[in-house]
Design an enzyme around this catalytic site. Sequence first.
Site, PDB file in Angstrom:
ATOM      1  N   THR A   9       0.885  -1.161   0.000  1.00 28.73           N
ATOM      2  CA  THR A   9       0.000   0.000   0.000  1.00 28.73           C
ATOM      3  C   THR A   9       0.927   1.215   0.000  1.00 28.73           C
ATOM      4  O   THR A   9       2.131   1.070   0.088  1.00 28.73           O
ATOM      5  CB  THR A   9      -0.879  -0.078   1.269  1.00 28.73           C
ATOM      6  OG1 THR A   9      -1.665  -1.261   1.180  1.00 28.73           O
ATOM      7  CG2 THR A   9      -1.764   1.116   1.467  1.00 28.73           C
TER       8      THR A   9
ATOM      9  N   GLY B 209       0.045  -3.630   5.359  1.00 27.46           N
ATOM     10  CA  GLY B 209      -0.923  -4.683   5.623  1.00 27.46           C
ATOM     11  C   GLY B 209      -1.433  -4.625   7.046  1.00 27.46           C
ATOM     12  O   GLY B 209      -1.731  -3.561   7.585  1.00 27.46           O
TER      13      GLY B 209
ATOM     14  N   ASP C  95      -9.490  -9.242  -0.196  1.00 30.59           N
ATOM     15  CA  ASP C  95      -9.537  -8.715   1.164  1.00 30.59           C
ATOM     16  C   ASP C  95     -10.844  -9.057   1.879  1.00 30.59           C
ATOM     17  O   ASP C  95     -10.983  -8.799   3.072  1.00 30.59           O
ATOM     18  CB  ASP C  95      -9.334  -7.195   1.155  1.00 30.59           C
ATOM     19  CG  ASP C  95      -7.877  -6.827   1.373  1.00 30.59           C
ATOM     20  OD1 ASP C  95      -7.042  -7.751   1.435  1.00 30.59           O
ATOM     21  OD2 ASP C  95      -7.568  -5.634   1.481  1.00 30.59           O
TER      22      ASP C  95
ATOM     23  N   SER D  22     -10.282  -3.101   5.706  1.00 30.04           N
ATOM     24  CA  SER D  22      -8.922  -2.658   5.446  1.00 30.04           C
ATOM     25  C   SER D  22      -8.203  -2.329   6.748  1.00 30.04           C
ATOM     26  O   SER D  22      -8.834  -2.051   7.773  1.00 30.04           O
ATOM     27  CB  SER D  22      -8.932  -1.412   4.561  1.00 30.04           C
ATOM     28  OG  SER D  22      -7.646  -0.843   4.465  1.00 30.04           O
ATOM     29  N   SER D  23      -6.867  -2.345   6.705  1.00 32.42           N
ATOM     30  CA  SER D  23      -6.049  -1.901   7.831  1.00 32.42           C
ATOM     31  C   SER D  23      -5.532  -0.482   7.646  1.00 32.42           C
ATOM     32  O   SER D  23      -4.844   0.047   8.527  1.00 32.42           O
ATOM     33  CB  SER D  23      -4.844  -2.838   8.006  1.00 32.42           C
ATOM     34  OG  SER D  23      -5.250  -4.122   8.368  1.00 32.42           O
TER      35      SER D  23
END
Length: 587
Positions: free
Chosen positions: A397, A490, A439, A468-469
């Site tokens: 990301t 992540g 995800d 999501s993180s």
Amino acid sequence: MVKQKRLLVKKLALSALLVMSAGQLSAATKSHIDDSAAIIRYDTIHHPVIGEDGMVSSQRMIASEIGAQILAQGGNAIDAAVATGIALAVALPRAGNLGGGGFMLAYIAEEDKTIAIDYREMAPKKAHRDMFLDKDGDVDNKKARFSHLSSGVPGTVAGLSYALEKYGTMSWKQVVTPAIKLAEQGILVSYDLSENLKSRKAWLTSNKATADAYFKAGGEPYQAGETLVQSDLAWTLKRLAEKGPSEFYQGEIAKRIVKDMAKNGGLITLDDMKNYKIAQREAITTTYNGYQVASMPPTSSGGVHIAQMLNILEHFPIKEMGYGSADATHLLSEVMKLAYADRSEYLGDPDHFNVPIKGITSKLYAKELANKISLSKAKPSSEIKPGNPAPYESPDTTHFSVMDKYGNAVSNTYTLNFSYGSGIVIPGTGILMNNEMDDFSSKPGVPNGFGLIGGEANSIQPYKRPLSSMTPTMIFKDDKPYVVSGSPGGSRIITTVLQVLINVMDHDMNIAAAVHAPRVHHQWLPDRLELEPGFSPDTLKLLQGKGQNIKQGKTMGSVQSIMFDNGLFYGVSDPRRPDAGTVAVKF
């Protein structure tokens, strides 16, 4: 003229401060110096970038420079953030994107409010709970991760354009144009990009459009120092600049995406593209030892658990324990376990699942959890709570932070999921597609390939956003933005951001020291405490004596942070990833 004189006086005073040596100062003079007020400090080995009129911090220096140029032209933080985000789609192809999605947290000074824009991808209408299960009921990871089926409807263009329209000052064309030039003239291939593409050559060249976009003729890799031109992506950016963001969801770009989906078994239709919508949500907020903290709400799980962990930590003397001590590290591990256990059971898309946000972020609930922590002995994860941790997210990301001279601030994290997403470029567009459908919990209650389990709250449903993180976050001091931060990584994003926050708020580190300091991570299951290089062997032995299962791991995250203090901006790009850069505005 007045401003120029003021700047000159400031610079002369600063120069005088820097050229004086200790030997030139009398004992009486030394005793009257307050080092804490100095702009440049010599009691630390970590020094941030310093500026006066705004700052941009991202994972690619060239993208930060583009954002800083927008600020220098009079744009605000939102204008600069959108320009930076679009530039990263060119400069950082493995994570920057047009074909993915993410989250933006922004403080709007004129309205004195913090807004949270959720532009996470959405499942297509034809998506269903068992779409990645084979005839034996097992998850087909190839379908879930590396096929046209793995893509959700992209949200990046919708999210960035919404922010610009609502809170920016420049036109869409103005902020897109710098990225067009970058794609047409090409980016210099760094050692990082060259090695990254070489390591994925077999996978990325299996798709012709991807091979054409990122490799030379015959699949030959680019070498460091060569120039990568992305002409198809330049075509897409020109269409967006001329016709507006609707071109992505209803125009020729959308039609090319849908055509390739239909040809290769994907689910995204033109109706799915037309019906995509961002969600503006209420930011998660909490207080911590005199500071205010704001972060992203679900479908990000980050903000909820940042607030939860800070609320728990408030019951312990972590400042007195000292950064990096066995006691402080043990405490962090125990707090992380509790948060990630809750994350497994309660987090999902709030538009499809009742997420108990108020309960998880409650100070009373935090006190109850704090009472369960022993400072002398680790509690095994099996004794904390049975449940289902959230699915894996790729560390590739990316995050960028922006602050401007008007008092606005932006913290933005977005992604394709895996590095290069699904690995599929839509022919004729240069757009890499996400693989965010992975995800979701493809088979709730069953471990995936990373030993992690997904729950029903995150099962696949049409028009649903996957959990999501991503954790774009801000610290406020005296009700104004003080620190803007965020990271990729992540499931480690949340704990990475947490540690930067407490390094500032508890351990009084400058922003560079706070970002550079070694990190730890525990996510409840598997029951192990991961540590970056940099912790003392003595500390490790003490942690093992407390019952911690130690694992020496790789580096975690790539934090891009800015601090505003006493009229100056202090910024830092994490040294854990190459080619990142923080740029101060120059007029």
